[in-house]
Design a protein around this motif. Sequence first.
Motif, short mmCIF file in Angstrom:
data_model
loop_
_atom_site.label_atom_id
_atom_site.label_comp_id
_atom_site.label_asym_id
_atom_site.label_seq_id
_atom_site.Cartn_x
_atom_site.Cartn_y
_atom_site.Cartn_z
N ASP A 140 0.84 -1.20 0.00
CA ASP A 140 0.00 0.00 0.00
C ASP A 140 0.87 1.24 0.00
N SER A 141 0.30 2.34 -0.54
CA SER A 141 1.08 3.59 -0.61
C SER A 141 1.06 4.34 0.70
N GLY A 142 0.25 3.92 1.66
CA GLY A 142 0.19 4.63 2.92
C GLY A 142 -1.18 5.26 3.13
N PRO A 143 -1.34 6.09 4.16
CA PRO A 143 -2.63 6.73 4.42
C PRO A 143 -3.11 7.53 3.21
N VAL A 144 -4.41 7.52 2.98
CA VAL A 144 -4.97 8.21 1.83
C VAL A 144 -6.00 9.23 2.29
N ALA A 145 -6.37 10.13 1.38
CA ALA A 145 -7.32 11.19 1.69
C ALA A 145 -8.74 10.69 1.51
N SER A 146 -9.69 11.61 1.47
CA SER A 146 -11.10 11.25 1.48
C SER A 146 -11.49 10.45 0.24
N PRO A 147 -12.28 9.37 0.42
CA PRO A 147 -12.77 8.63 -0.73
C PRO A 147 -14.00 9.25 -1.37
N VAL A 148 -14.53 10.34 -0.82
CA VAL A 148 -15.71 10.97 -1.38
C VAL A 148 -15.37 12.36 -1.89
N ALA A 149 -15.96 12.74 -3.05
CA ALA A 149 -15.70 14.04 -3.66
C ALA A 149 -16.98 14.57 -4.28
N MET A 150 -17.09 15.89 -4.38
CA MET A 150 -18.24 16.52 -5.01
C MET A 150 -17.77 17.66 -5.91
N THR A 151 -18.54 17.93 -6.96
CA THR A 151 -18.30 19.09 -7.81
C THR A 151 -19.57 19.37 -8.59
N MET A 152 -19.57 20.47 -9.35
CA MET A 152 -20.70 20.79 -10.22
C MET A 152 -20.17 21.44 -11.48
N TYR A 153 -20.90 21.23 -12.60
CA TYR A 153 -20.39 21.69 -13.88
C TYR A 153 -20.81 23.11 -14.21
N ALA A 154 -21.80 23.67 -13.48
CA ALA A 154 -22.24 25.04 -13.78
C ALA A 154 -22.74 25.68 -12.49
N ASN A 155 -22.29 26.90 -12.23
CA ASN A 155 -22.69 27.61 -11.02
C ASN A 155 -24.03 28.30 -11.24
N ILE A 156 -25.06 27.49 -11.44
CA ILE A 156 -26.41 27.98 -11.72
C ILE A 156 -27.35 27.40 -10.68
N ILE A 157 -28.30 28.20 -10.20
CA ILE A 157 -29.20 27.77 -9.16
C ILE A 157 -29.93 26.49 -9.55
N TYR A 158 -29.98 25.57 -8.60
CA TYR A 158 -30.68 24.28 -8.72
C TYR A 158 -30.01 23.31 -9.70
N LYS A 159 -28.84 23.63 -10.20
CA LYS A 159 -28.13 22.65 -11.01
C LYS A 159 -27.65 21.51 -10.12
N PRO A 160 -27.67 20.27 -10.61
CA PRO A 160 -27.25 19.14 -9.78
C PRO A 160 -25.76 19.17 -9.47
N MET A 161 -25.41 18.56 -8.35
CA MET A 161 -24.02 18.40 -7.95
C MET A 161 -23.63 16.93 -8.12
N ASP A 162 -22.50 16.70 -8.75
CA ASP A 162 -22.01 15.33 -8.93
C ASP A 162 -21.25 14.89 -7.69
N ALA A 163 -21.49 13.66 -7.29
CA ALA A 163 -20.79 13.06 -6.16
C ALA A 163 -20.08 11.81 -6.63
N PHE A 164 -18.89 11.57 -6.09
CA PHE A 164 -18.08 10.43 -6.48
C PHE A 164 -17.54 9.75 -5.23
N LEU A 165 -17.45 8.43 -5.30
CA LEU A 165 -17.06 7.66 -4.13
C LEU A 165 -16.08 6.58 -4.54
N ALA A 166 -14.95 6.52 -3.84
CA ALA A 166 -13.97 5.46 -4.04
C ALA A 166 -14.24 4.36 -3.03
N GLY A 167 -14.48 3.16 -3.53
CA GLY A 167 -14.82 2.06 -2.64
C GLY A 167 -13.72 1.04 -2.46
#
Length: 637
Positions: free
Chosen positions: A295-322
């Motif tokens: 193993d490479s050692g301790p790792v950071a968060s397995p969950v991340a979020m972002t969004m493709y457009a800064n517009i009201i009510y636009k969905p946010m993408d979530a990603f998870l490393a399992g």
Amino acid sequence: MTAGAKPAGRFRRRVAICVAALVSTSLAATPANAQFDILLTFVSKGYDAYKLIQNKPSDLSVLQALITQSKAQIIAEIDGITAATIASCAQTAVDTFQIIDQLSPDNQQAFAISADQCVNDAQAQIAAAGPATDKRAVDKMGFALNLVGPIALAAKVHVGLPTDTLRLHILQANQQLISKLAPTCDVSIDNPDDLPTFSGTVTGHGACYNFTVPTPARVEVGERGGVFYLPHGPGRAFLYWPLLGKAYPDDDLLWWRGHTAFFARGVDFSIAAAEAMQGTSWQIAHVALDRLEPDSGPVASPVAMTMYANIIYKPMDAFLAGGSSSYQGTLNPVPSGPNPSFSGWKGEDGAFVSMAAGANADGRVETFGISRIGGIYHRWELSPGDGSRWSGMAQMDGQLNSIAVARNHNGTLQVFGTNQFGNIFTRNQVLGGDQEASVQRNPPLPATDTWTPWKQLDGALAQVAAVTGTDGLIHLLGVNSAGQLFHRQQNTRDATDPTASGAWSGWTQIDVPAPMRAIAATLDLGGRVNIFCLTRDDRIFQRVKLGSGNLYTGWAQIPGSLHNIAAMKQGGGAGMLVLMGIAADGRMYRATSYGLLTGAPGSNMPGPWNAWASLPSPLRRLPPINPVVLHPVLVQP
């Protein structure tokens, strides 16, 4: 990036290839591919079985069952080995391991030693292969190495012999195999008929071909080097985004005497390289290395979020490393604000233990993942907002255990990361990197997949987070192994090199209420940088940076307990802060806040948070450090 490793630099027409051992889903399920998939599965599960046998040396049944299931394909592969001694010892290893329990203790030990020698002989054949050696024979030797490798390791454990030296030999042999079978990659023009009478623009695509393809003759071989053209066919693969170059006739008057074409430097060929090498022992070698390296050692968060457009009510993408799988989901803000609905998780390819995500200048979301052994991978949406269509998985050189991404004012993404030694690195997309300098568009656009070399920053951190302020300046935050918190930021927009004099501020330490283990950051509706930290006992704290300088609110503890966390602001005027986190038992939660400052004048404390809402989780516990099918290798041209 491990200590002493040299990241790939910029270059013209030749590349240092970062390769990903991903099985492409684009190939038809032909019988030949089906046989290879069985062999790939055997090697992968065979090395896993060896690890299980280490804990219980008497239990050989899993590996024996794998041999039984795959024996026809294994024997067919062994029959193709031209080196008679290797073919013979490989055949003996497969047959004898299935009856090892029927042998006397002395014969078991003799068999384990002979299987070890078979692996060493295969390694010697691979190491001795020179430029004139038929690479098809080297490819066959790679199969022999990794078909016998799990058997030899398991046999030695079974009889009580140490395996450290044998394991090292298998690792070294596979590294040599990858180097000797490496594909040839360059930028191929699309059509030789498009070469201009005078100097002019030409279109090309990154292309790779493997050892089964004869070296293509260069078109119009001129004094400056000629033009590379690779026709489509077996053993070849192409990057799917166009690259613009410029072709020059070697003689401005007698233009038919030859041309030379130049394309931008630094193009990443890893997607095409992985596809061109499918079905070879080069791909098998990556799986073997991944299964056997630590193993490479301790790792950071397995969950991340972002969004493709800064517009009201636009969905946010979530990603998870399992660990052994990755997942994608969507948070959909609703007019009521505090309770964004969640789509649930959809499985994706890519086996990661940590992830980060950002949006390109044109809105295409790009994800970055860290594998169990520190490999750095990324992929991007083919169209903004379309999470159903993604690029192939590209691999960056180097090794990290923490990664973060932010976007510069000019639209280029910049990634930051730390390795197991605490070193801090950064690199960024090249502006105009898909076009040779003389034919770049105006204004230039960020490259699809052309990046600057890694640059090492001063300091030592265990994990980083990055966010771009409303002024276009990137803020970099991080915690070190002692739990201390630090901050620095760009002094001017698009200052991508923190090592340049005056480009970035120095590191400033931020006081913390307790030693911190993890960090996330995002902007609130007012454009302030919100910092979220987790303590070593999983308590959650928030602090807000107030403008420039070292003015912050006090720390506020958010109720609850999380082991990993990600932060994001909803789009547009809604502007709610959203936290997504994973508890130590693998359960997932989401909370929202308007992020306003409340309290008596001058108290400057972050605003309250709505109650944590449970989210569906594909994880039974925290992502385990499981073996994965990705491996970072830097192959010099």
